[in-house]
Design an enzyme around this catalytic site. Sequence first.
Site, PDB file in Angstrom:
ATOM      1  N   ARG A 116       0.807  -1.225   0.000  1.00 45.63           N
ATOM      2  CA  ARG A 116       0.000   0.000   0.000  1.00 45.63           C
ATOM      3  C   ARG A 116       0.843   1.280   0.000  1.00 45.63           C
ATOM      4  O   ARG A 116       0.365   2.326  -0.409  1.00 45.63           O
ATOM      5  CB  ARG A 116      -0.943  -0.015   1.196  1.00 45.63           C
ATOM      6  CG  ARG A 116      -1.953  -1.137   1.021  1.00 45.63           C
ATOM      7  CD  ARG A 116      -3.104  -0.926   1.908  1.00 45.63           C
ATOM      8  NE  ARG A 116      -4.044  -2.019   1.782  1.00 45.63           N
ATOM      9  CZ  ARG A 116      -5.120  -2.115   2.526  1.00 45.63           C
ATOM     10  NH1 ARG A 116      -5.393  -1.204   3.409  1.00 45.63           N
ATOM     11  NH2 ARG A 116      -5.935  -3.121   2.365  1.00 45.63           N
TER      12      ARG A 116
ATOM     13  N   ASP B  28     -16.215   8.880   8.087  1.00 45.06           N
ATOM     14  CA  ASP B  28     -15.059   8.012   7.868  1.00 45.06           C
ATOM     15  C   ASP B  28     -13.812   8.860   8.084  1.00 45.06           C
ATOM     16  O   ASP B  28     -13.871  10.087   8.097  1.00 45.06           O
ATOM     17  CB  ASP B  28     -15.073   7.416   6.455  1.00 45.06           C
ATOM     18  CG  ASP B  28     -14.280   6.117   6.363  1.00 45.06           C
ATOM     19  OD1 ASP B  28     -14.899   5.031   6.418  1.00 45.06           O
ATOM     20  OD2 ASP B  28     -13.030   6.182   6.269  1.00 45.06           O
TER      21      ASP B  28
HETATM   22  C1  LIG Z   1     -14.125  -2.199   5.698  1.00 45.65           C
HETATM   23  S1  LIG Z   1     -14.723  -0.553   5.713  1.00 45.65           S
HETATM   24  C2  LIG Z   1     -16.393  -0.816   6.249  1.00 45.65           C
HETATM   25  C3  LIG Z   1     -17.403  -0.062   5.406  1.00 45.65           C
HETATM   26  C4  LIG Z   1     -18.856  -0.311   5.757  1.00 45.65           C
HETATM   27  N1  LIG Z   1     -19.143   0.035   7.134  1.00 45.65           N
HETATM   28  C5  LIG Z   1     -19.252  -1.727   5.461  1.00 45.65           C
HETATM   29  O1  LIG Z   1     -19.384  -2.543   6.390  1.00 45.65           O
HETATM   30  O2  LIG Z   1     -19.440  -2.066   4.292  1.00 45.65           O
HETATM   31  C6  LIG Z   1     -13.934   0.115   7.187  1.00 45.65           C
HETATM   32  C7  LIG Z   1     -13.893   1.639   7.189  1.00 45.65           C
HETATM   33  O3  LIG Z   1     -13.506   2.092   8.495  1.00 45.65           O
HETATM   34  C8  LIG Z   1     -12.740   3.264   8.328  1.00 45.65           C
HETATM   35  N2  LIG Z   1     -11.922   3.511   9.528  1.00 45.65           N
HETATM   36  C9  LIG Z   1     -10.869   2.797   9.989  1.00 45.65           C
HETATM   37  N3  LIG Z   1     -10.369   3.352  11.091  1.00 45.65           N
HETATM   38  C10 LIG Z   1     -11.123   4.436  11.364  1.00 45.65           C
HETATM   39  C11 LIG Z   1     -11.106   5.427  12.392  1.00 45.65           C
HETATM   40  N4  LIG Z   1     -10.209   5.411  13.375  1.00 45.65           N
HETATM   41  N5  LIG Z   1     -12.044   6.392  12.343  1.00 45.65           N
HETATM   42  C12 LIG Z   1     -12.964   6.426  11.353  1.00 45.65           C
HETATM   43  N6  LIG Z   1     -13.041   5.527  10.356  1.00 45.65           N
HETATM   44  C13 LIG Z   1     -12.121   4.541  10.365  1.00 45.65           C
HETATM   45  C14 LIG Z   1     -11.908   2.987   7.094  1.00 45.65           C
HETATM   46  O4  LIG Z   1     -11.435   4.168   6.491  1.00 45.65           O
HETATM   47  C15 LIG Z   1     -12.878   2.199   6.207  1.00 45.65           C
HETATM   48  O5  LIG Z   1     -13.499   3.002   5.233  1.00 45.65           O
END
Ligand SMILES: C[S@@+](CC[C@H](N)C(=O)[O-])C[C@H]1O[C@@H](n2cnc3c(N)ncnc32)[C@H](O)[C@@H]1O
Length: 289
Positions: free
Chosen positions: A47, A157
């Site tokens: 990445r 996000d």
């Molecule tokens: C796998 S995606 C899940 C998307 C959606 N909730 C779903 O289940 O389809 C995880 C998301 O969490 C966000 N994320 C990770 N750490 C975070 C943080 N500390 N604060 C806010 N968002 C975060 C990432 O950027 C990512 O877009």
Amino acid sequence: MTQSSQTLDRKREFSLSDKEFKKLTGLVHSLTGIVLGNHKKDMLYGRLARRLRDLGFQSFTQYCDLLDSKKAYEETGFLVNAITTNLTKFYRESHHFDALADYSRTLSQDPARIQEKTFRVWSAGCSSGEEPYSIASLLLNRVPSICSWDSKILATDLDTNMLATGKAGVYKADVLDGVEPQFKTDLLDNCKVKAGRLQMKERARQMVHFKQLNLLHDWPMRGQFDVIFCRNVLIYFDKPTKEKLVSRYCEKLRPGGFLFLGHSESLQSPPQDLKLLGKTTYVKTGGKI
Ligand SMILES: C[S@@+](CC[C@H](N)C(=O)[O-])C[C@H]1O[C@@H](n2cnc3c(N)ncnc32)[C@H](O)[C@@H]1O
């Protein structure tokens, strides 16, 4: 450096020492809460390699130096966007959407709520917007009365690239693949299909409010939510971070409100006020309904 990482490094464009890996994962953890174990070394390399190329760097040593310099603040945004895993889908784990439809229909008939006329949903870790637009499309089609209230979906996000995609609300038509027929109808009714792309319609876009928010930081939202989706986000965090977040979600829910977690995020010991209602579906006690 371990023997296996030496072998891998011979094949790699940039060398990544164990010390540099530890420094980067430590920084990622403090910035995002995301835990990257040793088995994630290839992932982190993959990445960040492109970023090193874009910066014209020859090594991870230079990259770590940048993160130690005065320009670190700017770079941490790129680092965070590169490291987050953003996999998502429209109507993923569809049983949550059936539960959402039932609960919001019930609320829409509650005399006290009919007077109040507000409805709040939070999609925490919304990635590129498929989750909040799934919620909006479902509510617009199946519970239109609640959509005539002051109804808002907050979509947050950490990743600014994902938020930009969500705000634009344009997706490749193949996002429809695998969406169950009854939900596909809800989605198609709420988007225009043009040149192999889906553009979310204005009414769905008006319901969803995208904002950047790091879940580890303070939350500026004043009121409570009827429903919180935080799915496939907690899996990236360690146990204390998960537990703290879940109890903060519980505080942010109205009595009787719902919390939906991802399929592998069942709670071993939920807070006292949170009861398991169905598969990864929790309800805050004290509600009338
Ligand atoms: C796998 S995606 C899940 C998307 C959606 N909730 C779903 O289940 O389809 C995880 C998301 O969490 C966000 N994320 C990770 N750490 C975070 C943080 N500390 N604060 C806010 N968002 C975060 C990432 O950027 C990512 O877009």
